[in-house]
Design a protein around this motif. Sequence first.
Motif, PDB file in Angstrom:
ATOM      1  N   PRO A 101      38.724  44.604  40.089  1.00 60.61           N
ATOM      2  CA  PRO A 101      39.886  45.069  40.857  1.00 60.61           C
ATOM      3  C   PRO A 101      39.511  45.712  42.188  1.00 60.61           C
ATOM      4  O   PRO A 101      40.156  45.461  43.207  1.00 60.61           O
ATOM      5  N   ALA A 104      38.395  43.099  44.656  1.00 62.62           N
ATOM      6  CA  ALA A 104      39.564  42.384  45.178  1.00 62.62           C
ATOM      7  C   ALA A 104      40.239  43.182  46.283  1.00 62.62           C
ATOM      8  O   ALA A 104      40.683  42.615  47.296  1.00 62.62           O
ATOM      9  N   GLU A 105      40.324  44.504  46.116  1.00 57.26           N
ATOM     10  CA  GLU A 105      40.902  45.362  47.146  1.00 57.26           C
ATOM     11  C   GLU A 105      40.095  45.274  48.442  1.00 57.26           C
ATOM     12  O   GLU A 105      40.651  45.189  49.544  1.00 57.26           O
ATOM     13  N   ILE A 108      40.710  42.099  50.388  1.00 57.04           N
ATOM     14  CA  ILE A 108      41.997  42.128  51.096  1.00 57.04           C
ATOM     15  C   ILE A 108      41.871  42.961  52.367  1.00 57.04           C
ATOM     16  O   ILE A 108      42.340  42.569  53.437  1.00 57.04           O
ATOM     17  N   ASP A 113      40.557  35.934  52.338  1.00 57.50           N
ATOM     18  CA  ASP A 113      41.499  35.435  51.326  1.00 57.50           C
ATOM     19  C   ASP A 113      40.721  34.653  50.274  1.00 57.50           C
ATOM     20  O   ASP A 113      40.330  33.507  50.492  1.00 57.50           O
ATOM     21  N   GLU A 115      40.651  33.606  46.087  1.00 62.45           N
ATOM     22  CA  GLU A 115      41.418  33.561  44.838  1.00 62.45           C
ATOM     23  C   GLU A 115      40.553  34.111  43.709  1.00 62.45           C
ATOM     24  O   GLU A 115      39.513  33.560  43.389  1.00 62.45           O
ATOM     25  N   LYS A 117      42.036  35.290  40.550  1.00 63.62           N
ATOM     26  CA  LYS A 117      42.626  35.177  39.222  1.00 63.62           C
ATOM     27  C   LYS A 117      42.366  33.846  38.520  1.00 63.62           C
ATOM     28  O   LYS A 117      42.571  33.727  37.327  1.00 63.62           O
ATOM     29  N   ASP A 193      47.994  41.172  37.528  1.00 63.89           N
ATOM     30  CA  ASP A 193      47.188  41.772  38.591  1.00 63.89           C
ATOM     31  C   ASP A 193      45.949  42.360  37.929  1.00 63.89           C
ATOM     32  O   ASP A 193      45.697  42.123  36.760  1.00 63.89           O
ATOM     33  N   TYR A 240      46.106  44.486  45.747  1.00 63.35           N
ATOM     34  CA  TYR A 240      46.234  43.221  45.021  1.00 63.35           C
ATOM     35  C   TYR A 240      47.556  43.164  44.252  1.00 63.35           C
ATOM     36  O   TYR A 240      48.187  42.112  44.171  1.00 63.35           O
ATOM     37  N   THR A 241      47.973  44.311  43.699  1.00 64.47           N
ATOM     38  CA  THR A 241      49.269  44.371  43.014  1.00 64.47           C
ATOM     39  C   THR A 241      50.388  44.057  44.000  1.00 64.47           C
ATOM     40  O   THR A 241      51.315  43.297  43.691  1.00 64.47           O
ATOM     41  N   LYS A 243      50.094  42.298  46.670  1.00 53.45           N
ATOM     42  CA  LYS A 243      49.966  40.883  47.023  1.00 53.45           C
ATOM     43  C   LYS A 243      50.649  39.993  45.987  1.00 53.45           C
ATOM     44  O   LYS A 243      51.362  39.052  46.336  1.00 53.45           O
TER      45      LYS A 243
END
Length: 255
Positions: A101, A104-105, A108, A113, A115, A117, A193, A240-241, A243
Amino acid sequence: MKLNLKNPIVFLDLETTGINVATDRIVEFAAIKINLDGSEETQRYVINPEMHIPKKTSEIHGFYDEDVKDSPTFKEVARKVAKFIEGCDLGGYNSNKFDIPLLAEEFIRAGVDIEMKKRKFVDVQTIFHKKEKRTLEAAYKFYCEKDLKDAHSAEADTRATYEVLKAQLDKYPDLKNDIDYLAEFSSYNKHADFAGRLVFDEDGDECINFGKHKGRKVKDVLDSDPGYYGWIMQGDFPLYTKKVITNIKLRAFNK
C-alpha cells in the motif's frame, strides 16, 4: 524448496519514516526478484523521503536525516522500481497491509501510473501468523534455524522473508507451491484498495468497508450521496483509495 512460479516474483521490504500508509514515506527500498528459471536479481535504494525522520523511527532502522539528505527522492527512482517489478507478482512480510500500500502511494505521488491490483500478493507474515503467529526473527529461527542478523535492515529482512517462504513450503505439505494459492492463503479479505477501506462483495462490486455506509456498494453511495465523493477526496485517505473511488465514479459516468 524451489518456488513454482507462473510469473517472476519480487520480494520487497521498505524502511520508512513511520507506519502511516497515507502520510509516511520510503527511506530504503530493497527487493529480490526470483525469475522463472530460479535466477535472482536485486535492487536497493536509500531514499530521501523529503520529510523529517522521527528519532524513534531512526533508532529502529538506523537512517537519520543526515544519512539520506543527498540520496535520490522516490520520484527520481520510481520508474526504475516500476520497471524492476513489471510483470511480476509481489511478496513480502506484512506487505499486504504496509509495504505494498505504501509503495502504491509513492508511485501515485511520483506520477508513475502502474497497475498494482492485477498482481498476486504473497504475504509471508500472514502465512506465518496463520501457522505459528510470531515475528520475522522468530519465523527465521523457527523455519530456517538461523538467527536473523541486521534485523530492520531492508536487505536482510527481504532475504529472510524469501528464505522463510521456501522453508514454509518444505514444512507444510498442505501449503501448495503455487503463487495463486499462496496469494489467496496470505490474504484475509478481498480488498478493492490496499488500505481495506473498500472490499469486493459476492458480485465482485466494490463496497464501503467503514463508517455509516459500510456494506453498501460504492456506486450506490456515490449515486445517493453526491457529497460523499468530495468528502473522500478532501479527507485524509490514502491516494490509492481515492484513485479507486474516482475510477468507479468515472466508470458510472461513462455508462
